[in-house]
Design a protein around this motif. Sequence first.
Motif, PDB file in Angstrom:
ATOM      1  N   VAL A  19       0.840  -1.201   0.000  1.00 44.68           N
ATOM      2  CA  VAL A  19       0.000   0.000   0.000  1.00 44.68           C
ATOM      3  C   VAL A  19       0.878   1.256   0.000  1.00 44.68           C
ATOM      4  N   THR A  22       2.368   1.714  -3.496  1.00 39.49           N
ATOM      5  CA  THR A  22       1.314   2.146  -4.418  1.00 39.49           C
ATOM      6  C   THR A  22       0.952   3.607  -4.165  1.00 39.49           C
ATOM      7  N   THR A  23       0.871   3.997  -2.909  1.00 36.41           N
ATOM      8  CA  THR A  23       0.580   5.391  -2.566  1.00 36.41           C
ATOM      9  C   THR A  23       1.668   6.312  -3.092  1.00 36.41           C
TER      10      THR A  23
END
Length: 126
Positions: A19, A22-23
């Motif tokens: 995450v 991806t952020t």
Amino acid sequence: MKDYNHLLQARVDKKFNIVLMTTSIVATIASVILFVADLPIVYGILNLLTALSMLVFSILADKIPTSYKIIGMILVTSVIAVASYVGGAFTSAFITLLALSNVIAVLFLRRNQSIVISLGSIGLML
């Protein structure tokens, strides 16, 4: 029981690191879009700083405890929310991002930590 908790924590850490990466990628793309758009440059710089901080968190994933990474994400979300409110360009994003930071706190942090973050959010809204 400890082995199960350790396995569960390792799985959460692995998914959370995905995450974070991806952020970082999404924030980099958003900062490029904001630099091109007719918006104040501070939004592009803020998104670029967000991307860099998430990249650092994901690179140093093994050395940083998960709770610190989560608190870092909450702080970044809150800073972007305040900047959106102060800048006036994205006023509706202020409430949405503060609500998102509260949801992240309640889902991933201990009860006392999430209460402190919720009270801080209420303080920002006042």
